[in-house]
Motif scaffolding. Sequence first.
Motif, PDB file in Angstrom:
ATOM      1  N   ARG A 264       0.830  -1.198   0.000  1.00 48.76           N
ATOM      2  CA  ARG A 264       0.000   0.000   0.000  1.00 48.76           C
ATOM      3  C   ARG A 264       0.873   1.261   0.000  1.00 48.76           C
ATOM      4  O   ARG A 264       0.563   2.250  -0.662  1.00 48.76           O
ATOM      5  N   ILE A 265       1.991   1.215   0.742  1.00 47.76           N
ATOM      6  CA  ILE A 265       2.918   2.344   0.744  1.00 47.76           C
ATOM      7  C   ILE A 265       3.520   2.532  -0.645  1.00 47.76           C
ATOM      8  O   ILE A 265       3.651   3.655  -1.150  1.00 47.76           O
ATOM      9  N   ASP A 266       3.901   1.414  -1.297  1.00 48.31           N
ATOM     10  CA  ASP A 266       4.459   1.515  -2.652  1.00 48.31           C
ATOM     11  C   ASP A 266       3.426   2.086  -3.623  1.00 48.31           C
ATOM     12  O   ASP A 266       3.763   2.913  -4.486  1.00 48.31           O
ATOM     13  N   ALA A 267       2.188   1.628  -3.484  1.00 53.62           N
ATOM     14  CA  ALA A 267       1.140   2.149  -4.361  1.00 53.62           C
ATOM     15  C   ALA A 267       0.926   3.645  -4.114  1.00 53.62           C
ATOM     16  O   ALA A 267       0.731   4.418  -5.064  1.00 53.62           O
ATOM     17  N   LEU A 268       0.993   4.067  -2.840  1.00 53.51           N
ATOM     18  CA  LEU A 268       0.842   5.485  -2.530  1.00 53.51           C
ATOM     19  C   LEU A 268       1.964   6.303  -3.168  1.00 53.51           C
ATOM     20  O   LEU A 268       1.726   7.377  -3.741  1.00 53.51           O
ATOM     21  N   THR A 269       3.192   5.794  -3.112  1.00 52.11           N
ATOM     22  CA  THR A 269       4.323   6.504  -3.711  1.00 52.11           C
ATOM     23  C   THR A 269       4.150   6.632  -5.220  1.00 52.11           C
ATOM     24  O   THR A 269       4.416   7.686  -5.809  1.00 52.11           O
ATOM     25  N   GLU A 270       3.707   5.553  -5.871  1.00 55.49           N
ATOM     26  CA  GLU A 270       3.489   5.596  -7.322  1.00 55.49           C
ATOM     27  C   GLU A 270       2.379   6.578  -7.681  1.00 55.49           C
ATOM     28  O   GLU A 270       2.481   7.322  -8.668  1.00 55.49           O
ATOM     29  N   GLN A 271       1.311   6.602  -6.890  1.00 58.95           N
ATOM     30  CA  GLN A 271       0.216   7.534  -7.167  1.00 58.95           C
ATOM     31  C   GLN A 271       0.673   8.984  -7.033  1.00 58.95           C
ATOM     32  O   GLN A 271       0.338   9.833  -7.869  1.00 58.95           O
ATOM     33  N   LEU A 272       1.457   9.278  -6.008  1.00 58.68           N
ATOM     34  CA  LEU A 272       1.942  10.643  -5.827  1.00 58.68           C
ATOM     35  C   LEU A 272       2.885  11.050  -6.950  1.00 58.68           C
ATOM     36  O   LEU A 272       2.848  12.185  -7.436  1.00 58.68           O
ATOM     37  N   SER A 273       3.732  10.113  -7.383  1.00 57.71           N
ATOM     38  CA  SER A 273       4.625  10.410  -8.505  1.00 57.71           C
ATOM     39  C   SER A 273       3.833  10.684  -9.776  1.00 57.71           C
ATOM     40  O   SER A 273       4.159  11.590 -10.552  1.00 57.71           O
ATOM     41  N   GLY A 274       2.750   9.912  -9.983  1.00 56.28           N
ATOM     42  CA  GLY A 274       1.916  10.152 -11.150  1.00 56.28           C
ATOM     43  C   GLY A 274       1.188  11.482 -11.087  1.00 56.28           C
ATOM     44  O   GLY A 274       1.025  12.164 -12.104  1.00 56.28           O
ATOM     45  N   LEU A 275       0.761  11.886  -9.881  1.00 63.43           N
ATOM     46  CA  LEU A 275       0.075  13.168  -9.739  1.00 63.43           C
ATOM     47  C   LEU A 275       1.001  14.333 -10.084  1.00 63.43           C
ATOM     48  O   LEU A 275       0.584  15.314 -10.704  1.00 63.43           O
ATOM     49  N   LEU A 276       2.270  14.227  -9.679  1.00 63.45           N
ATOM     50  CA  LEU A 276       3.200  15.316  -9.943  1.00 63.45           C
ATOM     51  C   LEU A 276       3.520  15.468 -11.425  1.00 63.45           C
ATOM     52  O   LEU A 276       4.015  16.515 -11.845  1.00 63.45           O
ATOM     53  N   SER A 277       3.250  14.438 -12.196  1.00 66.64           N
ATOM     54  CA  SER A 277       3.485  14.524 -13.651  1.00 66.64           C
ATOM     55  C   SER A 277       2.261  15.019 -14.410  1.00 66.64           C
ATOM     56  O   SER A 277       2.331  15.206 -15.623  1.00 66.64           O
ATOM     57  N   GLN A 278       1.145  15.221 -13.700  1.00 67.73           N
ATOM     58  CA  GLN A 278      -0.075  15.711 -14.353  1.00 67.73           C
ATOM     59  C   GLN A 278       0.031  17.215 -14.629  1.00 67.73           C
ATOM     60  O   GLN A 278       0.760  17.938 -13.953  1.00 67.73           O
ATOM     61  N   PRO A 279      -0.716  17.719 -15.635  1.00 66.59           N
ATOM     62  CA  PRO A 279      -0.627  19.146 -15.978  1.00 66.59           C
ATOM     63  C   PRO A 279      -1.003  20.080 -14.827  1.00 66.59           C
ATOM     64  O   PRO A 279      -0.422  21.150 -14.685  1.00 66.59           O
ATOM     65  N   PHE A 280      -1.984  19.679 -13.990  1.00 67.84           N
ATOM     66  CA  PHE A 280      -2.410  20.602 -12.930  1.00 67.84           C
ATOM     67  C   PHE A 280      -1.304  20.843 -11.908  1.00 67.84           C
ATOM     68  O   PHE A 280      -1.347  21.830 -11.157  1.00 67.84           O
ATOM     69  N   ALA A 281      -0.292  19.948 -11.835  1.00 77.13           N
ATOM     70  CA  ALA A 281       0.763  20.070 -10.823  1.00 77.13           C
ATOM     71  C   ALA A 281       1.598  21.326 -11.019  1.00 77.13           C
ATOM     72  O   ALA A 281       2.270  21.777 -10.091  1.00 77.13           O
ATOM     73  N   ARG A 282       1.561  21.914 -12.236  1.00 78.44           N
ATOM     74  CA  ARG A 282       2.320  23.142 -12.454  1.00 78.44           C
ATOM     75  C   ARG A 282       1.753  24.316 -11.656  1.00 78.44           C
ATOM     76  O   ARG A 282       2.436  25.331 -11.465  1.00 78.44           O
ATOM     77  N   LEU A 283       0.494  24.196 -11.215  1.00 80.41           N
ATOM     78  CA  LEU A 283      -0.114  25.259 -10.412  1.00 80.41           C
ATOM     79  C   LEU A 283       0.391  25.243  -8.968  1.00 80.41           C
ATOM     80  O   LEU A 283       0.194  26.210  -8.236  1.00 80.41           O
ATOM     81  N   LEU A 284       1.024  24.142  -8.548  1.00 79.83           N
ATOM     82  CA  LEU A 284       1.578  24.053  -7.194  1.00 79.83           C
ATOM     83  C   LEU A 284       2.936  24.733  -7.163  1.00 79.83           C
ATOM     84  O   LEU A 284       3.720  24.636  -8.129  1.00 79.83           O
ATOM     85  N   ASP A 285       3.252  25.419  -6.045  1.00 84.24           N
ATOM     86  CA  ASP A 285       4.591  25.993  -5.945  1.00 84.24           C
ATOM     87  C   ASP A 285       5.591  24.905  -5.566  1.00 84.24           C
ATOM     88  O   ASP A 285       5.225  23.744  -5.314  1.00 84.24           O
ATOM     89  N   SER A 286       6.866  25.270  -5.546  1.00 84.75           N
ATOM     90  CA  SER A 286       7.917  24.269  -5.327  1.00 84.75           C
ATOM     91  C   SER A 286       7.792  23.600  -3.963  1.00 84.75           C
ATOM     92  O   SER A 286       7.994  22.387  -3.835  1.00 84.75           O
ATOM     93  N   SER A 287       7.441  24.362  -2.925  1.00 87.29           N
ATOM     94  CA  SER A 287       7.310  23.763  -1.592  1.00 87.29           C
ATOM     95  C   SER A 287       6.137  22.791  -1.540  1.00 87.29           C
ATOM     96  O   SER A 287       6.219  21.732  -0.900  1.00 87.29           O
TER      97      SER A 287
END
Length: 486
Positions: A264-287
């Motif tokens: 479940r932890i590995d799946a959570l890490t993969e999901q977060l990595s996939g979210l950061l590659s989505q277009p909406f992630a550019r709206l988040l600041d670096s922090s």
Amino acid sequence: MTGSRAEAAYSRAVAAFSTPTLDLLHGRFAPFVVAALTILFTADRASVPIADAHAELAEVMDELRAAGDEDDRRIPSGSGRDVCRNWVRLGWLVQQIDDEVEVYRLSAHAVEALEISGRTGGGRTRVSNSRVRTLLDAVEHLSDSAEADPVRRLARLHAERDLLDAEISRVEESGRADPLDDDELLEEAENVLHLARELPADFTRVAESLKAMQRDVVAHLRRDERPTGEVLREYLQRAQDVMQSTAEGRAFAGALRLIGDPDRIDALTEQLSGLLSQPFARLLDSSQRAELDAVGRRVELGVEEVLAAQRRASHVITGQVKTHDPLRDRQIDDLLRDVIAGLHGWSGTAAHVDPVRSMPLIDLGHLRQTTSDIRPPRAPAPLTDADDVDFVDHDTRAWGGPRYAELEEYVAGLDEEFDLAEAFRHIPDATRRPVDLLGLLELAHRNGLTEGDGISTVEALRPDGTTRRFAFGSVIARSTKEDADD
């Protein structure tokens, strides 16, 4: 009624402001404390060795002092060691030993204060659709869990299934997933970060409750208020099941079933990595991006912190039970009380204390004033040459090591190059023992040899007449005949 409500509210506020959490945020050096703790402790660095913390905090203080006082910076005086010790006294840092290294960890109060500071300084708080839906989903889940009427439970489950079937049919017919727009996804991501910021304080609070339970167990055991057998049975059971001994531990045990699974932890890490590659992630600041990426690691470290506290508590309680000696503990307690009483007697201004002008002498009796000479009276006799030794039993010599003299003489009479196995077969019986085969191999290695691809077999003869076969890689050796001629 108004007065009683006001008094109750005021009492609650006073109690809240007396906690280390608000004391940290309301103190004179609060901005510095928050900044320093944020630098020292990160999501990937839950503990810091004490020596490193002192050095790093001193560097932070020197850097801020060198930057001047333009912004009315308030920096505490003293060294990094003094400041850290004061934070331990105030309940913001906790000292413990990890892998035989003494480290600092943030207390639950400090984690909560940093969370409040980060949430307040991270921008305005929005009553977003995502956060409201999280609340509604939590209420709905609570209602479902408490539902005792099977008819109503089935009706709700059928309604959920109908919605899922409708969504499945829509996607299958259209062939499109139709994700939310970027603004809604940004709200969802901010809600995830809001929830994740609350986790470290929860984990630390569970770990500290386990430490408090450990201290309570040891204190009760030392008091020896009940029969030893009863105390041992009760606290050994608590040591074996320490996670169930506190309300926080029981709550964490339930959460551990959800997040303690490595998959479940590995799946959570993969999901977060996939979210950061989505277009909406550019709206988040670096922090925010870094914080979202560290959610999985933060959960994993929190679980490790609580499990480490559980193991430590079990170890301490078990050790105390094994070494529990009521008489010795009572003697130590009496001695400490006498020391404290004596110190209180010295604390008054009119107290008279006789100085210690000399240390007491111990009577050791008569000590030896001379020592014997450790040198031997004469040199040992020289070793006798082997040729002069008379063996009582010749069989003893026959079972000894290789007969190098005979072997060298035999090899000197062979051709310049010879097959070692063939030479061993024709050696005299007295020198055809297993140890002589080793000696012959040693001479061949000394004079030079060439290893072949084949396998050679020889039969060695023991002094008692028994034989033994040996197999080894074929060897073409050189004799010493040529060297002797030179």
